[in-house]
Motif scaffolding. Structure first.
Motif, PDB file in Angstrom:
ATOM      1  N   ARG A  90       6.154   5.899  -0.832  1.00  0.00           N
ATOM      2  CA  ARG A  90       6.091   5.496   0.571  1.00  0.00           C
ATOM      3  C   ARG A  90       5.289   4.218   0.716  1.00  0.00           C
ATOM      4  N   VAL A  91       5.859   3.207   1.361  1.00  0.00           N
ATOM      5  CA  VAL A  91       5.157   1.953   1.638  1.00  0.00           C
ATOM      6  C   VAL A  91       4.560   2.051   3.030  1.00  0.00           C
ATOM      7  N   LEU A  92       3.248   1.851   3.117  1.00  0.00           N
ATOM      8  CA  LEU A  92       2.552   1.914   4.403  1.00  0.00           C
ATOM      9  C   LEU A  92       2.230   0.536   4.967  1.00  0.00           C
ATOM     10  N   GLY A  93       2.330  -0.498   4.142  1.00  0.00           N
ATOM     11  CA  GLY A  93       2.072  -1.862   4.576  1.00  0.00           C
ATOM     12  C   GLY A  93       2.353  -2.811   3.437  1.00  0.00           C
ATOM     13  N   LEU A  94       2.670  -4.062   3.776  1.00  0.00           N
ATOM     14  CA  LEU A  94       3.045  -5.054   2.776  1.00  0.00           C
ATOM     15  C   LEU A  94       2.523  -6.419   3.180  1.00  0.00           C
ATOM     16  N   ALA A 153       6.970   3.205 -10.406  1.00  0.00           N
ATOM     17  CA  ALA A 153       6.525   3.531 -11.764  1.00  0.00           C
ATOM     18  C   ALA A 153       5.202   4.294 -11.760  1.00  0.00           C
ATOM     19  N   ALA A 154       4.368   4.040 -10.745  1.00  0.00           N
ATOM     20  CA  ALA A 154       3.073   4.717 -10.639  1.00  0.00           C
ATOM     21  C   ALA A 154       3.176   6.045  -9.878  1.00  0.00           C
ATOM     22  N   GLY A 155       4.369   6.385  -9.413  1.00  0.00           N
ATOM     23  CA  GLY A 155       4.557   7.653  -8.721  1.00  0.00           C
ATOM     24  C   GLY A 155       4.531   7.569  -7.208  1.00  0.00           C
ATOM     25  N   GLY A 156       4.409   6.375  -6.659  1.00  0.00           N
ATOM     26  CA  GLY A 156       4.420   6.217  -5.209  1.00  0.00           C
ATOM     27  C   GLY A 156       5.832   6.280  -4.664  1.00  0.00           C
ATOM     28  N   LEU A 160       0.862  -1.185   0.000  1.00  0.00           N
ATOM     29  CA  LEU A 160       0.000   0.000   0.000  1.00  0.00           C
ATOM     30  C   LEU A 160       0.889   1.222   0.000  1.00  0.00           C
ATOM     31  N   ASP A 161       0.628   2.161  -0.924  1.00  0.00           N
ATOM     32  CA  ASP A 161       1.432   3.378  -0.956  1.00  0.00           C
ATOM     33  C   ASP A 161       0.729   4.530  -0.237  1.00  0.00           C
ATOM     34  N   GLU A 162       1.378   5.664  -0.235  1.00  0.00           N
ATOM     35  CA  GLU A 162       0.865   6.832   0.483  1.00  0.00           C
ATOM     36  C   GLU A 162      -0.396   7.422  -0.131  1.00  0.00           C
ATOM     37  N   HIS A 163      -0.769   6.976  -1.309  1.00  0.00           N
ATOM     38  CA  HIS A 163      -1.994   7.431  -1.970  1.00  0.00           C
ATOM     39  C   HIS A 163      -3.115   6.398  -1.846  1.00  0.00           C
ATOM     40  N   ALA A 164      -2.934   5.411  -0.969  1.00  0.00           N
ATOM     41  CA  ALA A 164      -3.894   4.319  -0.724  1.00  0.00           C
ATOM     42  C   ALA A 164      -4.063   3.415  -1.937  1.00  0.00           C
ATOM     43  N   ARG A 165      -3.050   3.385  -2.794  1.00  0.00           N
ATOM     44  CA  ARG A 165      -3.070   2.505  -3.963  1.00  0.00           C
ATOM     45  C   ARG A 165      -2.345   1.207  -3.623  1.00  0.00           C
TER      46      ARG A 165
END
Length: 137
Positions: free
Chosen positions: A72-76, A67-70, A34-39
């Motif tokens: 920050r990883v918020l969870g994996l 590649a999508a512009g993220g 999950l990135d910082e944009h909730a994607r």
């Protein structure tokens, strides 16, 4: 992280695991973050006949995020079928550290359930990260 978001990560990691390219080991892995944009960004392992040239599922997911512009990883979530909870390898832990804080949750799951939860700091204690390169000018 809420249950709905974790369910999205699990579904993405399980689905992408089915597309892993693992003809040599037969060990398919899927990862979703999950990135910082909730994607949600997913990746699978891709093996190569010259073994060191393959890449892990976590690396694939990180590349998709960047590649999508993220940034920050918020969870994996890491999904694989193994007798013990599957965690990122050492190299992937360091790659994750570039984009995630010590408190970033990392879940280990198989096709049916979550088996463990760690933080990146637990998996990579006293790690070297971007903060070490900051200068105080």
């Amino acid at each position: 992280m809420d249950d709905e978001t974790l369910a999205r990560l699990l579904a993405a990691a399980r689905a992408v695991r089915e597309r892993a390219y693992a003809p040599y080991s037969g060990f398919a892995v899927g990862a979703a973050l999950l990135d910082e944009h909730a994607r949600v960004h997913a990746g699978c392992n891709v093996e190569n006949a010259a073994y060191p040239q393959g890449w892990c599922a976590e690396t694939s997911a990180l590349a998709a995020m960047v590649a999508a512009g993220g940034r920050r990883v918020l969870g994996l979530v890491v999904v694989g079928v193994a007798p013990r909870p599957l965690t990122p390898c050492g190299g992937c832990r360091q790659k994750l550290r570039e984009f995630a804080a010590d408190d970033c949750p990392v879940w280990s799951a198989d096709l049916d359930s979550v088996h463990a939860r760690f933080t990146l700091g637990e998996l990579l204690p006293a790690s070297f990260g971007p903060g070490h390169l900051e200068t105080s000018a």
